[in-house]
Every structure is written in structure tokens, then in C-alpha cells.
Design a protein around this motif. Sequence first.
Motif, PDB file in Angstrom:
ATOM      1  N   GLN A 376       0.822  -1.205   0.000  1.00  0.00           N
ATOM      2  CA  GLN A 376       0.000   0.000   0.000  1.00  0.00           C
ATOM      3  C   GLN A 376       0.860   1.261   0.000  1.00  0.00           C
ATOM      4  OE1 GLN A 376      -2.383  -0.695   3.478  1.00  0.00           O
ATOM      5  NE2 GLN A 376      -3.812  -2.084   2.443  1.00  0.00           N
ATOM      6  N   MET A 377       1.900   1.254   0.808  1.00  0.00           N
ATOM      7  CA  MET A 377       2.781   2.417   0.862  1.00  0.00           C
ATOM      8  C   MET A 377       3.547   2.585  -0.442  1.00  0.00           C
ATOM      9  SD  MET A 377       4.263   2.515   4.750  1.00  0.00           S
ATOM     10  CE  MET A 377       4.899   0.857   4.684  1.00  0.00           C
ATOM     11  N   SER A 378       3.925   1.473  -1.059  1.00  0.00           N
ATOM     12  CA  SER A 378       4.634   1.544  -2.334  1.00  0.00           C
ATOM     13  C   SER A 378       3.748   2.123  -3.432  1.00  0.00           C
ATOM     14  CB  SER A 378       5.126   0.152  -2.733  1.00  0.00           C
ATOM     15  OG  SER A 378       6.030  -0.355  -1.783  1.00  0.00           O
ATOM     16  N   VAL A 379       2.469   1.772  -3.404  1.00  0.00           N
ATOM     17  CA  VAL A 379       1.527   2.347  -4.369  1.00  0.00           C
ATOM     18  C   VAL A 379       1.462   3.860  -4.200  1.00  0.00           C
ATOM     19  CG1 VAL A 379      -0.906   2.481  -5.026  1.00  0.00           C
ATOM     20  CG2 VAL A 379       0.140   0.256  -4.596  1.00  0.00           C
ATOM     21  N   LEU A 380       1.399   4.318  -2.949  1.00  0.00           N
ATOM     22  CA  LEU A 380       1.400   5.752  -2.669  1.00  0.00           C
ATOM     23  C   LEU A 380       2.648   6.409  -3.237  1.00  0.00           C
ATOM     24  CD1 LEU A 380       0.443   8.344  -1.180  1.00  0.00           C
ATOM     25  CD2 LEU A 380       1.645   7.479   0.843  1.00  0.00           C
ATOM     26  N   GLY A 381       3.804   5.786  -2.998  1.00  0.00           N
ATOM     27  CA  GLY A 381       5.065   6.357  -3.458  1.00  0.00           C
ATOM     28  C   GLY A 381       5.157   6.438  -4.970  1.00  0.00           C
ATOM     29  N   ILE A 382       4.716   5.387  -5.657  1.00  0.00           N
ATOM     30  CA  ILE A 382       4.858   5.373  -7.112  1.00  0.00           C
ATOM     31  C   ILE A 382       3.886   6.336  -7.771  1.00  0.00           C
ATOM     32  CG2 ILE A 382       3.238   3.514  -7.673  1.00  0.00           C
ATOM     33  CD1 ILE A 382       6.725   4.115  -9.178  1.00  0.00           C
ATOM     34  N   ILE A 383       2.681   6.462  -7.222  1.00  0.00           N
ATOM     35  CA  ILE A 383       1.728   7.444  -7.779  1.00  0.00           C
ATOM     36  C   ILE A 383       2.301   8.849  -7.665  1.00  0.00           C
ATOM     37  CG2 ILE A 383      -0.525   8.522  -7.422  1.00  0.00           C
ATOM     38  CD1 ILE A 383      -1.605   5.767  -6.644  1.00  0.00           C
ATOM     39  N   LEU A 384       2.854   9.148  -6.497  1.00  0.00           N
ATOM     40  CA  LEU A 384       3.471  10.454  -6.296  1.00  0.00           C
ATOM     41  C   LEU A 384       4.652  10.652  -7.229  1.00  0.00           C
ATOM     42  CD1 LEU A 384       3.587  13.063  -4.609  1.00  0.00           C
ATOM     43  CD2 LEU A 384       5.026  11.829  -2.960  1.00  0.00           C
ATOM     44  N   ASN A 385       5.447   9.616  -7.398  1.00  0.00           N
ATOM     45  CA  ASN A 385       6.646   9.716  -8.234  1.00  0.00           C
ATOM     46  C   ASN A 385       6.298   9.930  -9.705  1.00  0.00           C
ATOM     47  OD1 ASN A 385       9.350   9.678  -8.881  1.00  0.00           O
ATOM     48  ND2 ASN A 385       9.565   7.478  -8.786  1.00  0.00           N
ATOM     49  N   ILE A 386       5.358   9.140 -10.215  1.00  0.00           N
ATOM     50  CA  ILE A 386       4.959   9.287 -11.618  1.00  0.00           C
ATOM     51  C   ILE A 386       4.339  10.657 -11.866  1.00  0.00           C
ATOM     52  CG2 ILE A 386       3.370   8.441 -13.390  1.00  0.00           C
ATOM     53  CD1 ILE A 386       3.782   5.638 -12.278  1.00  0.00           C
ATOM     54  N   GLY A 387       3.477  11.075 -10.936  1.00  0.00           N
ATOM     55  CA  GLY A 387       2.831  12.375 -11.094  1.00  0.00           C
ATOM     56  C   GLY A 387       3.832  13.516 -11.114  1.00  0.00           C
ATOM     57  N   GLY A 397       9.183  21.026 -18.202  1.00  0.00           N
ATOM     58  CA  GLY A 397      10.411  20.970 -18.972  1.00  0.00           C
ATOM     59  C   GLY A 397      11.685  21.093 -18.156  1.00  0.00           C
ATOM     60  N   TYR A 398      11.661  20.632 -16.906  1.00  0.00           N
ATOM     61  CA  TYR A 398      12.843  20.746 -16.059  1.00  0.00           C
ATOM     62  C   TYR A 398      13.867  19.640 -16.309  1.00  0.00           C
ATOM     63  CZ  TYR A 398      10.564  24.350 -13.217  1.00  0.00           C
ATOM     64  OH  TYR A 398       9.967  25.501 -12.776  1.00  0.00           O
ATOM     65  N   GLY A 399      13.519  18.658 -17.133  1.00  0.00           N
ATOM     66  CA  GLY A 399      14.477  17.647 -17.529  1.00  0.00           C
ATOM     67  C   GLY A 399      15.036  16.850 -16.368  1.00  0.00           C
ATOM     68  N   ILE A 400      16.361  16.695 -16.350  1.00  0.00           N
ATOM     69  CA  ILE A 400      16.997  15.848 -15.340  1.00  0.00           C
ATOM     70  C   ILE A 400      16.896  16.453 -13.936  1.00  0.00           C
ATOM     71  CG2 ILE A 400      18.540  14.750 -16.987  1.00  0.00           C
ATOM     72  CD1 ILE A 400      20.762  16.579 -16.106  1.00  0.00           C
ATOM     73  N   ILE A 401      16.797  17.764 -13.841  1.00  0.00           N
ATOM     74  CA  ILE A 401      16.605  18.393 -12.520  1.00  0.00           C
ATOM     75  C   ILE A 401      15.216  18.057 -11.992  1.00  0.00           C
ATOM     76  CG2 ILE A 401      16.416  20.600 -11.304  1.00  0.00           C
ATOM     77  CD1 ILE A 401      18.544  21.712 -13.167  1.00  0.00           C
ATOM     78  N   GLY A 402      14.218  18.115 -12.862  1.00  0.00           N
ATOM     79  CA  GLY A 402      12.864  17.755 -12.456  1.00  0.00           C
ATOM     80  C   GLY A 402      12.772  16.299 -12.034  1.00  0.00           C
ATOM     81  N   ALA A 403      13.470  15.418 -12.759  1.00  0.00           N
ATOM     82  CA  ALA A 403      13.477  13.998 -12.401  1.00  0.00           C
ATOM     83  C   ALA A 403      14.077  13.785 -11.014  1.00  0.00           C
ATOM     84  CB  ALA A 403      14.256  13.203 -13.439  1.00  0.00           C
ATOM     85  N   ALA A 404      15.146  14.521 -10.723  1.00  0.00           N
ATOM     86  CA  ALA A 404      15.795  14.397  -9.410  1.00  0.00           C
ATOM     87  C   ALA A 404      14.883  14.891  -8.293  1.00  0.00           C
ATOM     88  CB  ALA A 404      17.112  15.182  -9.400  1.00  0.00           C
ATOM     89  N   ILE A 405      14.188  15.993  -8.529  1.00  0.00           N
ATOM     90  CA  ILE A 405      13.266  16.521  -7.520  1.00  0.00           C
ATOM     91  C   ILE A 405      12.134  15.530  -7.264  1.00  0.00           C
ATOM     92  CG2 ILE A 405      11.588  18.341  -7.018  1.00  0.00           C
ATOM     93  CD1 ILE A 405      13.358  20.251  -8.639  1.00  0.00           C
ATOM     94  N   ALA A 406      11.559  14.999  -8.344  1.00  0.00           N
ATOM     95  CA  ALA A 406      10.443  14.055  -8.214  1.00  0.00           C
ATOM     96  C   ALA A 406      10.853  12.819  -7.423  1.00  0.00           C
ATOM     97  CB  ALA A 406       9.940  13.655  -9.602  1.00  0.00           C
ATOM     98  N   THR A 407      12.006  12.277  -7.742  1.00  0.00           N
ATOM     99  CA  THR A 407      12.474  11.074  -7.048  1.00  0.00           C
ATOM    100  C   THR A 407      12.768  11.357  -5.581  1.00  0.00           C
ATOM    101  OG1 THR A 407      13.385  10.120  -9.067  1.00  0.00           O
ATOM    102  CG2 THR A 407      14.288   9.324  -6.983  1.00  0.00           C
ATOM    103  N   THR A 408      13.394  12.485  -5.309  1.00  0.00           N
ATOM    104  CA  THR A 408      13.738  12.828  -3.924  1.00  0.00           C
ATOM    105  C   THR A 408      12.493  13.034  -3.072  1.00  0.00           C
ATOM    106  OG1 THR A 408      15.839  13.845  -4.566  1.00  0.00           O
ATOM    107  CG2 THR A 408      14.906  14.529  -2.460  1.00  0.00           C
ATOM    108  N   VAL A 409      11.519  13.756  -3.596  1.00  0.00           N
ATOM    109  CA  VAL A 409      10.294  14.026  -2.827  1.00  0.00           C
ATOM    110  C   VAL A 409       9.522  12.735  -2.565  1.00  0.00           C
ATOM    111  CG1 VAL A 409       8.037  15.160  -2.889  1.00  0.00           C
ATOM    112  CG2 VAL A 409      10.080  16.406  -3.600  1.00  0.00           C
ATOM    113  N   SER A 410       9.320  11.925  -3.607  1.00  0.00           N
ATOM    114  CA  SER A 410       8.540  10.697  -3.450  1.00  0.00           C
ATOM    115  C   SER A 410       9.272   9.682  -2.582  1.00  0.00           C
ATOM    116  CB  SER A 410       8.217  10.090  -4.819  1.00  0.00           C
ATOM    117  OG  SER A 410       9.386   9.896  -5.583  1.00  0.00           O
TER     118      SER A 410
END
Length: 516
Positions: A376-387, A397-410
Amino acid sequence: MSEIINSSLKTAVKSTTLVFLGQTANIILWFILKLTIVRNTNKEEFGIFSLCVAVANIFALVAGLGLQESISRHISVLYGEGKKEEAILISRESLNISIISSLLFSALLFISAGMISRYMFYKPELEIPLKLVSFFIPFSVMSNIITAVFRGHNIMKPKIYLEIGHPFLFLLFLCVFFMLHFQFVSIIYAYIFSMAMVAALMGYYGIKKIGLTPFLLPGLAEIKDLLKFSAPLLIASLLGMALLWIDTLMLGRYTTAEDVGAYNISTSLAKLLIFPSGVIAFVFMPIAGEMYARKQHVELKRTYQVLTKWIFSCTFPVFFILFFFPEMTITFLFGERFIDAAIPLRILSLGFLLDVFLGVNGILLVVMGMSRKIMQMSVLGIILNIGLNYILIKKLGYGIIGAAIATTVSYSTLNIVCSVVVFMRSGIHPITSKYTKPIAASVIIALIIYAVAKSLPLYLWMIPIYFILFTCGYFVSMLMAGGFDREDIFMFDMISQKTGFDLRFLRKIILAFSRD
């Protein structure tokens, strides 16, 4: 100090020393491998190889059916309950299931390679590499299941064989292929051949050591119970891997292969921070499983706190270098071509440091039998990460910086939620005053060192000096804040015995400042 805690820490140090040496060699070999590949390919080819590895590992994870974690937990608990024959039986059944599953998923990737390359990544040139890498799946799954079985039996040597054997043989094949001036696709062949050889050797070791013979008729009742517990862990493991790979996959879909290659550099370096916690997670599972089965909850909590503090202490100095000097680190290791990976490296380092700070909380959830909660927690994390990845990469359009932010937050959100669930269920947490006070003082020391460094010319040879200065500063902070406990001194003695170094002088200093 409790004799139970003493025994668990002694076992942890013994096993951790072995696994640590193996994974250290693994990291060194993979760095040499990446340097070898980077220097013999262009950014686009390196990006294609990164995507192939990501897809193959996702398919291999699914093919494992979640057994890698569940089998270790089941075996360790059965041993804690004195049911050794059942532990051997369930080991064989898990191998049977995984072999059949891995062959099916290997065929699935081979068949669907064209669709994945054209309609998921819009890169037709991926089709042939994906078809080839599909043969990697059965060998990878078999090796990991055998490792998990031995892990449950508290036997760590197969883990070392896997950690060292695959990259070493991969590097050996690569060197031969590059010297013969083979084409780019030879990297995929080397990746497969090396894992096939490791799987064969580990299979032989499994037969000789514990009679781990496949293709014996399994019991339907045992399979049902094992898969019932494993199913949520499979989903959780798949989503957990997605947290680490979804940014790469979405960059592959919405940006260029060059961006994927650059981002892969930042993730490779940032993952150095979770290397020590990965070691302790592997070792801690059988220890925690037996302690939990015997209802030694107080001792389990204390063992968890001590190990978490030690792992963070090993990680913090590395974080200091990666966060404050990313440009110098990347330039030194990979050249100026990948300097745009510096900001993502900083961002990812923060997320992975929090993961280390909170400890291996996921292992505790597995030991407690909370596989459904993990899912259940993993589902929460992946939804947040994909979004977040979709918004930051595609929309903004933040590219690799946006990817890093998304991964870090999720990733950080998932870790915090996981720690809260562990605490509410068991009262176990790693946070004590002797853990947090030295960290707070060390942050000030880090800022002072960085401020001085910025006022001086930045030369690569100065990085080791800054690393040593910060490490010494953190050690002094531990002393001044009374951060060492009796268990820490015991761990210090055990490490001294294992390494053979005479550390009596440091031990006397620690004892002088200890408040226990």
C-alpha cells in the motif's frame, strides 16, 4: 548490555564485514565498468544501455514474484521456531517457482521488445538490445533467489559471489570485446554472458552446500502460503524499483538518450549513499527475523538503533563530498561531458541521506509480516513519483533536474510514512539524542569547511582533505555530544578484531567521553 543484543551485534559485525567487503568491491568494479563503457561509447549509446538495463531489471524483478524478500523472512522465522526441515523444503520450492517464472518473463520481453522500443520510448534502435537482454532474466532471477535462500540460512558468502562475480566477469568480457573493436551491441552480450556464468556457479554451490536441487515436486500448500505472502511484496518490490528507475524511463520517453546518460551518472553517484544501508539490510533480515520470532522486541529495537547510527556515520562524510562538491566529483570520475549532472546529484543526495537516517525500516515491516502494508505504501510512493515526474519533466520541462526533484520528494515521503508505520506498530525508531546532536553539530562544521573551500582555488587533490576534515569534525561532534554508547564501544572492539587494526588509542578517547 543485554547478552541478546551483544550476540546480535556480534553476528551483524561478522556478517557485515564480509558483505561490506564484497559490496565495496562491487561498487569499485561497477565504477570501473561505467568508466570503461563511457569512455568507449557516446552519450546516446550509454543512454540506450542504461534503458536496457532498467527494463531488464524490472522484468527480472517481476519474474522473481517477490520471493527474494519473502523467502529470506520465512526461512529465518522457521529457524527461529526450530523448523529446519521446513526451511529446506521451502527453499527448494521457491527456486522451482522462480525458474519457471523467469523463463516466461524472458520470453515476454523478447516478444514485446519491438512494441516497447517503438511505442514506449519512441526509439526503434532499442529493439535488438532489448531482445538480447531478455536472456539475462533467468540467470539474474536464479542467482538472486539462491542468494535469498542462503540469506535466510544466515549464510552470506553467495551474496559476495554474486556481488563480485557479475561485474568482474562483465568487465573481463568488455575488455576483450573492446580490444577486438566489437560493436556497441557487444556490451549487451558481455552483460548476459557474465550473469550466466555466475548463475551456473551459484547453482552448483547451492547443490553442494544445502542440497538446493531444483525440479523436485513442490507441496501445493507451501507454495500457496509462500506466494500469498510474496504477492504484496512483489508489487512493493516492483514499485520500489520503479521509484529508482521511473525517472530514467520517463526521461527516456520525454527527453533524449543524452539526458538519460547524464542522469544515470548522478543516480550512480547518489546511490553510493545507500550502499552501507543496503549491506546492513541484507545482514539484518535473518537477525531481526529470529529475534522477532522469539519475541525479543526490546533487544530488536536497541539493535536497530545502534546499527542505524553506525550506518549513518559511515554515510555522512560521503554525502558531504557529493552534496558540496558535485562538479569536482563528476569531472574527476567521468569528465566534463557530464557536468550537467551536478545539480541532480545534489538533489538526489538529500533524498538518499534521509533514507539512511531513518534506517532499514522496510526490513522491519517484512519481518513483522506486514507485506500488504508495504504494498500500500509503495503504491502511494509510485503514484506520487509518476505524477511529479510527469509534471516536472513533461509539463514544466525541467528535464533531469525535475526527475531528481520528483524522485527525492517521493522517496523521502515513502520513507517517512514507512518509519511512522513501524513506530505505531512496534515502537521501534532510530532517533535518540545521542544520534541527532552530533549530526546537528556536524552540519555547522560542513558549512564552515565549504565556506573556506569556496574562498580557495578548487583543485581535485583537495577533495580528500575536505573529506578527512569533515570526518574528523563529525567524530569530534560525537565525542562532545556524548554520542557513543556501551553498544558502540562493543561494536568498535568487534570491528577492531575483524580488521586487525590496533585501535586502542581511539577506544581510550571514546571511553573518556562516554557518558554511560
